[in-house]
Motif scaffolding. Structure first.
Motif, mmCIF file in Angstrom:
data_model
loop_
_atom_site.group_PDB
_atom_site.id
_atom_site.type_symbol
_atom_site.label_atom_id
_atom_site.label_comp_id
_atom_site.label_asym_id
_atom_site.label_seq_id
_atom_site.Cartn_x
_atom_site.Cartn_y
_atom_site.Cartn_z
ATOM 1 N N SER A 41 -33.141 -5.548 3.270
ATOM 2 C CA SER A 41 -31.854 -4.943 3.612
ATOM 3 C C SER A 41 -30.713 -5.954 3.552
ATOM 4 O O SER A 41 -29.554 -5.565 3.450
ATOM 5 N N THR A 45 -25.674 -4.850 0.234
ATOM 6 C CA THR A 45 -24.297 -4.658 0.694
ATOM 7 C C THR A 45 -23.631 -3.458 0.022
ATOM 8 O O THR A 45 -22.679 -2.905 0.561
ATOM 9 N N GLY A 48 -23.065 0.027 1.927
ATOM 10 C CA GLY A 48 -22.043 0.249 2.932
ATOM 11 C C GLY A 48 -22.082 -0.788 4.036
ATOM 12 O O GLY A 48 -22.848 -1.742 4.003
ATOM 13 N N SER A 49 -21.230 -0.580 5.034
ATOM 14 C CA SER A 49 -21.102 -1.571 6.099
ATOM 15 C C SER A 49 -21.924 -1.223 7.341
ATOM 16 O O SER A 49 -21.913 -1.977 8.302
ATOM 17 N N ASN A 50 -22.623 -0.098 7.333
ATOM 18 C CA ASN A 50 -23.459 0.290 8.465
ATOM 19 C C ASN A 50 -24.773 -0.498 8.400
ATOM 20 O O ASN A 50 -25.707 -0.136 7.679
ATOM 21 N N VAL A 51 -24.842 -1.577 9.149
ATOM 22 C CA VAL A 51 -25.994 -2.482 9.089
ATOM 23 C C VAL A 51 -27.272 -1.788 9.544
ATOM 24 O O VAL A 51 -28.322 -1.905 8.914
ATOM 25 N N ALA A 52 -27.202 -1.035 10.632
ATOM 26 C CA ALA A 52 -28.395 -0.343 11.134
ATOM 27 C C ALA A 52 -28.890 0.686 10.115
ATOM 28 O O ALA A 52 -30.102 0.841 9.922
ATOM 29 N N GLY A 53 -27.980 1.367 9.462
ATOM 30 C CA GLY A 53 -28.359 2.341 8.439
ATOM 31 C C GLY A 53 -29.024 1.681 7.240
ATOM 32 O O GLY A 53 -30.005 2.197 6.703
ATOM 33 N N ARG A 54 -28.486 0.529 6.828
ATOM 34 C CA ARG A 54 -29.083 -0.196 5.702
ATOM 35 C C ARG A 54 -30.484 -0.678 6.049
ATOM 36 O O ARG A 54 -31.408 -0.565 5.250
#
Length: 129
Positions: A41, A45, A48-54
């Motif tokens: 993960s 990049t 998107g910027s949603n780290v938990a989603g990635r």
């Protein structure tokens, strides 16, 4: 867990054992697969910027990829009348564990890193074959 790590290091040195040697308690391959998803993960990049989603997406993707690949190879071997001495899941997970050293290629120049990534992928395929 030490046995799994030792097997991972042995595969890096192309020391492959019989299939029966790659049978582990269920939580060890699960932990390794989850860690592989978290590591993968870090290079997404573009999601998107949603780290938990990635992280969640890559962990789920890694799990699905490994489970489907294990099922496919098992089906393929059964078509060829091969007798398996155990589950392929442990071997597939350990062979995927070779990707742990892939982030180290980011320190190399782009051309060399691409070549090193390709060699790691080929090494994983050679081990599985």
């Amino acid at each position: 867990m030490r046995v799994l790590i030792d097997d991972l290091l042995d595969l890096l040195r192309l020391r492959v054992k019989p299939l029966a040697a790659y049978q582990y308690p269920w939580w060890q391959p699960a932990l390794l697969l989850t860690l592989l998803g978290v590591i993968a993960s870090g290079d997404t990049t573009e999601l998107g910027s949603n780290v938990a989603g990635r992280i969640g997406f890559m962990v789920a993707f890694t799990w699905m990829e490994t489970v489907f690949f294990t099922r496919f190879i098992g089906f393929w071997l059964r078509l060829g009348k091969a007798e398996l001495a155990g589950s392929l899941f442990g071997l597939v997970v350990v062979a995927s564990g070779l990707q742990f050293i892939e982030p180290l290629t980011s320190w190399l120049p782009d051309d060399v890193a691409a070549g090193a990534d390709m060699l790691l992928s080929l090494l994983g395929m050679v081990v599985l074959v």
